[in-house]
Design a protein around this motif. Sequence first.
Motif, PDB file in Angstrom:
ATOM      1  N   SER A  63       2.695  46.964  39.443  1.00 25.93           N
ATOM      2  CA  SER A  63       1.749  47.970  38.950  1.00 25.93           C
ATOM      3  C   SER A  63       1.587  49.094  39.956  1.00 25.93           C
ATOM      4  O   SER A  63       1.510  50.264  39.575  1.00 25.93           O
ATOM      5  CB  SER A  63       0.385  47.337  38.685  1.00 25.93           C
ATOM      6  OG  SER A  63       0.458  46.413  37.641  1.00 25.93           O
ATOM      7  N   LEU A  64       1.555  48.754  41.232  1.00 28.61           N
ATOM      8  CA  LEU A  64       1.406  49.776  42.267  1.00 28.61           C
ATOM      9  C   LEU A  64       2.691  50.563  42.462  1.00 28.61           C
ATOM     10  O   LEU A  64       2.660  51.772  42.663  1.00 28.61           O
ATOM     11  CB  LEU A  64       0.969  49.140  43.588  1.00 28.61           C
ATOM     12  CG  LEU A  64      -0.404  48.461  43.571  1.00 28.61           C
ATOM     13  CD1 LEU A  64      -0.691  47.830  44.933  1.00 28.61           C
ATOM     14  CD2 LEU A  64      -1.492  49.434  43.181  1.00 28.61           C
ATOM     15  N   LEU A  65       3.830  49.888  42.388  1.00 28.65           N
ATOM     16  CA  LEU A  65       5.116  50.567  42.604  1.00 28.65           C
ATOM     17  C   LEU A  65       5.550  51.413  41.420  1.00 28.65           C
ATOM     18  O   LEU A  65       6.020  52.533  41.589  1.00 28.65           O
ATOM     19  CB  LEU A  65       6.219  49.548  42.892  1.00 28.65           C
ATOM     20  CG  LEU A  65       6.237  48.903  44.258  1.00 28.65           C
ATOM     21  CD1 LEU A  65       7.289  47.804  44.301  1.00 28.65           C
ATOM     22  CD2 LEU A  65       6.489  49.932  45.341  1.00 28.65           C
ATOM     23  N   PHE A  66       5.391  50.874  40.225  1.00 28.80           N
ATOM     24  CA  PHE A  66       5.980  51.502  39.049  1.00 28.80           C
ATOM     25  C   PHE A  66       4.968  52.039  38.040  1.00 28.80           C
ATOM     26  O   PHE A  66       5.347  52.663  37.059  1.00 28.80           O
ATOM     27  CB  PHE A  66       6.910  50.516  38.341  1.00 28.80           C
ATOM     28  CG  PHE A  66       7.955  49.938  39.238  1.00 28.80           C
ATOM     29  CD1 PHE A  66       8.979  50.730  39.729  1.00 28.80           C
ATOM     30  CD2 PHE A  66       7.903  48.603  39.614  1.00 28.80           C
ATOM     31  CE1 PHE A  66       9.948  50.200  40.562  1.00 28.80           C
ATOM     32  CE2 PHE A  66       8.868  48.074  40.450  1.00 28.80           C
ATOM     33  CZ  PHE A  66       9.884  48.869  40.932  1.00 28.80           C
ATOM     34  N   GLY A  67       3.714  51.740  38.240  1.00 30.42           N
ATOM     35  CA  GLY A  67       2.698  52.241  37.326  1.00 30.42           C
ATOM     36  C   GLY A  67       2.554  51.424  36.067  1.00 30.42           C
ATOM     37  O   GLY A  67       1.880  51.820  35.137  1.00 30.42           O
ATOM     38  N   GLU A  68       3.172  50.284  36.036  1.00 32.34           N
ATOM     39  CA  GLU A  68       3.015  49.391  34.897  1.00 32.34           C
ATOM     40  C   GLU A  68       3.254  47.982  35.367  1.00 32.34           C
ATOM     41  O   GLU A  68       3.885  47.753  36.383  1.00 32.34           O
ATOM     42  CB  GLU A  68       3.981  49.727  33.761  1.00 32.34           C
ATOM     43  CG  GLU A  68       5.439  49.545  34.119  1.00 32.34           C
ATOM     44  CD  GLU A  68       6.381  49.905  32.996  1.00 32.34           C
ATOM     45  OE1 GLU A  68       7.335  49.150  32.795  1.00 32.34           O
ATOM     46  OE2 GLU A  68       6.162  50.920  32.337  1.00 32.34           O
ATOM     47  N   ASP A  69       2.756  47.050  34.640  1.00 32.21           N
ATOM     48  CA  ASP A  69       2.947  45.652  34.977  1.00 32.21           C
ATOM     49  C   ASP A  69       4.190  45.161  34.243  1.00 32.21           C
ATOM     50  O   ASP A  69       4.160  44.947  33.044  1.00 32.21           O
ATOM     51  CB  ASP A  69       1.719  44.847  34.559  1.00 32.21           C
ATOM     52  CG  ASP A  69       1.766  43.425  35.063  1.00 32.21           C
ATOM     53  OD1 ASP A  69       2.860  42.914  35.349  1.00 32.21           O
ATOM     54  OD2 ASP A  69       0.693  42.818  35.156  1.00 32.21           O
ATOM     55  N   ARG A  70       5.273  45.021  34.975  1.00 32.70           N
ATOM     56  CA  ARG A  70       6.529  44.628  34.338  1.00 32.70           C
ATOM     57  C   ARG A  70       6.454  43.253  33.708  1.00 32.70           C
ATOM     58  O   ARG A  70       7.103  43.000  32.702  1.00 32.70           O
ATOM     59  CB  ARG A  70       7.677  44.714  35.336  1.00 32.70           C
ATOM     60  CG  ARG A  70       8.016  46.145  35.667  1.00 32.70           C
ATOM     61  CD  ARG A  70       9.277  46.232  36.435  1.00 32.70           C
ATOM     62  NE  ARG A  70       9.604  47.645  36.592  1.00 32.70           N
ATOM     63  CZ  ARG A  70      10.782  48.076  36.936  1.00 32.70           C
ATOM     64  NH1 ARG A  70      11.747  47.251  37.176  1.00 32.70           N
ATOM     65  NH2 ARG A  70      11.005  49.364  37.046  1.00 32.70           N
ATOM     66  N   GLN A  71       5.678  42.344  34.291  1.00 39.52           N
ATOM     67  CA  GLN A  71       5.536  41.031  33.688  1.00 39.52           C
ATOM     68  C   GLN A  71       4.897  41.148  32.310  1.00 39.52           C
ATOM     69  O   GLN A  71       5.336  40.491  31.377  1.00 39.52           O
ATOM     70  CB  GLN A  71       4.715  40.105  34.578  1.00 39.52           C
ATOM     71  CG  GLN A  71       5.462  39.651  35.809  1.00 39.52           C
ATOM     72  CD  GLN A  71       4.638  38.712  36.651  1.00 39.52           C
ATOM     73  OE1 GLN A  71       3.419  38.774  36.652  1.00 39.52           O
ATOM     74  NE2 GLN A  71       5.308  37.845  37.373  1.00 39.52           N
ATOM     75  N   SER A  72       3.891  41.983  32.186  1.00 37.20           N
ATOM     76  CA  SER A  72       3.253  42.163  30.883  1.00 37.20           C
ATOM     77  C   SER A  72       4.240  42.761  29.896  1.00 37.20           C
ATOM     78  O   SER A  72       4.288  42.362  28.738  1.00 37.20           O
ATOM     79  CB  SER A  72       2.034  43.073  31.004  1.00 37.20           C
ATOM     80  OG  SER A  72       1.030  42.438  31.729  1.00 37.20           O
ATOM     81  N   ARG A  73       5.029  43.721  30.360  1.00 39.08           N
ATOM     82  CA  ARG A  73       6.035  44.340  29.503  1.00 39.08           C
ATOM     83  C   ARG A  73       7.047  43.302  29.023  1.00 39.08           C
ATOM     84  O   ARG A  73       7.417  43.271  27.854  1.00 39.08           O
ATOM     85  CB  ARG A  73       6.719  45.480  30.248  1.00 39.08           C
ATOM     86  CG  ARG A  73       7.659  46.280  29.402  1.00 39.08           C
ATOM     87  CD  ARG A  73       8.235  47.447  30.212  1.00 39.08           C
ATOM     88  NE  ARG A  73       9.149  48.204  29.430  1.00 39.08           N
ATOM     89  CZ  ARG A  73       8.829  49.275  28.731  1.00 39.08           C
ATOM     90  NH1 ARG A  73       7.598  49.723  28.743  1.00 39.08           N
ATOM     91  NH2 ARG A  73       9.729  49.921  28.028  1.00 39.08           N
ATOM     92  N   GLU A  74       7.468  42.434  29.932  1.00 40.78           N
ATOM     93  CA  GLU A  74       8.414  41.379  29.563  1.00 40.78           C
ATOM     94  C   GLU A  74       7.785  40.415  28.570  1.00 40.78           C
ATOM     95  O   GLU A  74       8.441  39.982  27.611  1.00 40.78           O
ATOM     96  CB  GLU A  74       8.881  40.637  30.807  1.00 40.78           C
ATOM     97  CG  GLU A  74       9.822  41.439  31.679  1.00 40.78           C
ATOM     98  CD  GLU A  74      10.173  40.735  32.977  1.00 40.78           C
ATOM     99  OE1 GLU A  74       9.871  39.535  33.110  1.00 40.78           O
ATOM    100  OE2 GLU A  74      10.749  41.401  33.850  1.00 40.78           O
TER     101      GLU A  74
END
Length: 112
Positions: A63-74
């Motif tokens: 979330s801090l690096l990319f602005g989104e939670d990749r786990q949630s996206r997955e």
Amino acid sequence: MNYYAIGQRIRKYRKALGLSQEELAEKVNISVTHMSHIETGNTKLSLPVFSDISLALNVTTDSLLFGEDRQSREKITESIASILEGCSTNELNIIAETISAAATALKKYGKI
């Protein structure tokens, strides 16, 4: 790496929790000046400090690096795939057309 964007995300999450820079700096064991420099992108932060900030803010490092939670996206992607497994080809075509129309409308009105 865009340290300014990372700093702005840290600031956003800090403010959402109602924390001052001083309070977050104390939780992470760094100076207020260092925290200020991190949030403005004027300094690179070390991995241990980055990790401590993530824990203090209760957000993922993604979330801090990319602005989104990749786990949630997955998880969302997996959920959609699970829903689609039982669909016929005709149903999948209808769903694909619906998604395409929704994406077009969102783009037209500036939502994505």
